[in-house]
Design a protein around this motif. Structure first.
Motif, short mmCIF file in Angstrom:
data_model
loop_
_atom_site.label_atom_id
_atom_site.label_comp_id
_atom_site.label_asym_id
_atom_site.label_seq_id
_atom_site.Cartn_x
_atom_site.Cartn_y
_atom_site.Cartn_z
N ARG A 36 -5.69 6.37 0.44
CA ARG A 36 -5.88 6.00 -0.96
C ARG A 36 -6.41 7.22 -1.74
O ARG A 36 -7.30 7.94 -1.24
CB ARG A 36 -6.86 4.84 -1.05
N ALA A 44 -7.45 1.25 3.08
CA ALA A 44 -7.91 2.55 2.60
C ALA A 44 -7.00 3.67 3.07
O ALA A 44 -6.84 4.70 2.39
CB ALA A 44 -9.34 2.81 3.08
N ARG A 56 -9.71 -4.07 1.67
CA ARG A 56 -8.52 -3.41 1.15
C ARG A 56 -8.10 -2.26 2.07
O ARG A 56 -8.96 -1.61 2.68
CB ARG A 56 -8.78 -2.87 -0.25
N ASP A 110 -8.58 7.83 -4.03
CA ASP A 110 -10.01 7.99 -4.22
C ASP A 110 -10.76 8.30 -2.93
O ASP A 110 -11.96 8.60 -2.95
CB ASP A 110 -10.61 6.75 -4.87
N GLU A 138 2.53 2.07 -3.35
CA GLU A 138 1.63 2.74 -4.30
C GLU A 138 1.54 4.23 -4.01
O GLU A 138 1.27 5.03 -4.91
CB GLU A 138 0.24 2.11 -4.23
N ALA A 139 1.78 4.62 -2.74
CA ALA A 139 1.75 6.02 -2.36
C ALA A 139 3.14 6.65 -2.43
O ALA A 139 3.35 7.77 -1.94
CB ALA A 139 1.20 6.16 -0.94
N PHE A 150 0.84 -1.20 0.00
CA PHE A 150 0.00 0.00 0.00
C PHE A 150 0.87 1.26 0.00
O PHE A 150 0.62 2.21 -0.76
CB PHE A 150 -0.91 -0.01 1.23
#
Length: 357
Positions: free
Chosen positions: A69, A53, A51, A71, A30-31, A27
């Motif tokens: 995340r 968040a 998942r 979104d 991805e950030a 995670f």
């Protein structure tokens, strides 16, 4: 794990292991963040599908690896995470927190009660104590300071004749010298003991003012790599230098003194970074030659090794009288060995988790 509003679940770990840590690492990747091996407590929020968040972690008194995340940004999840980390910090007796983030997140964390300490183009250091940095700097500032003001920072773990030589040379090149002893308590000689030895060994130098780096300078918050001798990432060198430049403006420091560094790669990298950055802040970097014995620089590392090997009497030609007297006491040697061995094990674990970097 506990359920919170809108179907989210919150889970905390001290720290996560196995699959949970692997998911957190993915995670964070991805950030564009890297999981830090110093993390001791993590909180994640999962959505209804399980998942991740949002996530944030605590390394002693510092919030790290905080991300939501894309979104879900602006949905209040970060506030939930920070609240959990603050509760955990209070349970540990920690009353204020630092936080690493990217400069673009300045406003988001300001709304959560964090204030900027210093930053670079890559990383921002914030704290949740209003005026914390200014209070620390005011505690160092001495009314006796005048003329050309210099600064020398040292860990002195333990203090050696090499340190004494650098202090003498620096003091001779300015009217006032702030001697900042690293106060992070992650060395074989306890922080309070290191400062006391330095005060005794440098007490005859009238223009030297002994103080501490506190939580702000050469600390796990501003320069974590200083305590991980296998690596020295430029981002942390730059952040610690930015903190120092802010302190220099307050104290009127125009010269920063360092010793030549042929042995420690972290310190050598830090010196190179200072040489490039300090002149832009109006501070001259002065590099002083290390004191040698038999053609070899006197080092605290060699002194620690002698003590650890039970040959403490042999340090007499390498350390000032105050340091020798300290280690002449069996209680102090026993404490040193306990901490030395614990730190050695800790370094090995970190090396394994970072791939030996």
């Amino acid at each position: 794990m506990r359920r919170i509003e809108y179907g989210y679940e919150l889970c905390a770990g001290r720290p996560f292991r196995g699959q949970a840590q692997a998911e957190l690492r993915a995670f964070l990747a991805e950030a564009e963040l890297t999981y830090d091996p110093g993390i001791g407590y993590s909180v994640v929020i999962r959505d209804e599908a399980g998942r991740i968040a949002a996530a944030a972690s605590l390394d002693r008194d510092t919030v790290k690896c905080a991300a939501v995340r894309p979104d879900l940004q602006g949905s209040g999840l970060m506030a939930q995470l920070i609240t959990c980390l603050r509760q955990e910090a209070v349970s540990r007796g920690i009353r204020s927190l630092f936080l690493y983030t990217k400069p673009r997140n300045r406003r988001q964390f300001a709304e959560l009660g964090f204030y900027e300490v210093a930053g670079t183009e890559e990383v921002l250091l914030m704290e949740d104590r209003r005026g914390g940095f200014a209070a620390w700097a005011a505690g160092i500032q001495d009314i006796r300071a005048c003329g050309t003001v210099g600064c020398l920072a040292a860990n002195c773990n333990p203090m050696t004749l090499g340190h004494r030589h650098l202090i003498e040379q620096a003091a001779a090149r300015c009217d006032t010298l702030y001697l900042l002893v690293v106060s992070e308590d992650r060395s074989a000689v306890p922080a309070a003991h290191r400062r006391r030895i330095v005060e005794q060994a440098a007490g005859d130098l009238a223009n030297v003012i002994v103080a501490e780096t506190g939580r702000y300078l050469i600390s796990s918050a501003s320069f974590p790599d200083y305590f991980l001798k296998e690596r020295a990432e430029a981002v942390w060198c730059g952040l610690d230098i930015a903190v120092f430049c802010r302190l220099a403006r307050i104290l009127g420091i125009s010269r920063r003194f360092v010793g030549t560094e042929p042995l420690c790669p972290v310190t050598a990298a830090y010196n190179r970074a200072m040489a490039a950055a300090l002149p832009q802040a109006g501070v001259e970097l002065v590099e002083l030659a290390r004191l040698e014995q038999n053609g070899v620089p006197i080092s605290a590392t060699a002194v620690r090794k002698l003590i650890a090997d039970g040959r403490w009497q042999e340090i007499k030609s390498l350390v000032p009288e105050a340091a020798y007297d300290y280690f002449s006491e069996e209680e102090n040697r026993r404490l040193f060995l306990q901490r030395y061995q614990a730190l050695t094990v800790s370094d090995q674990i970190v090396a394994q988790e970072t791939g030996g970097r």
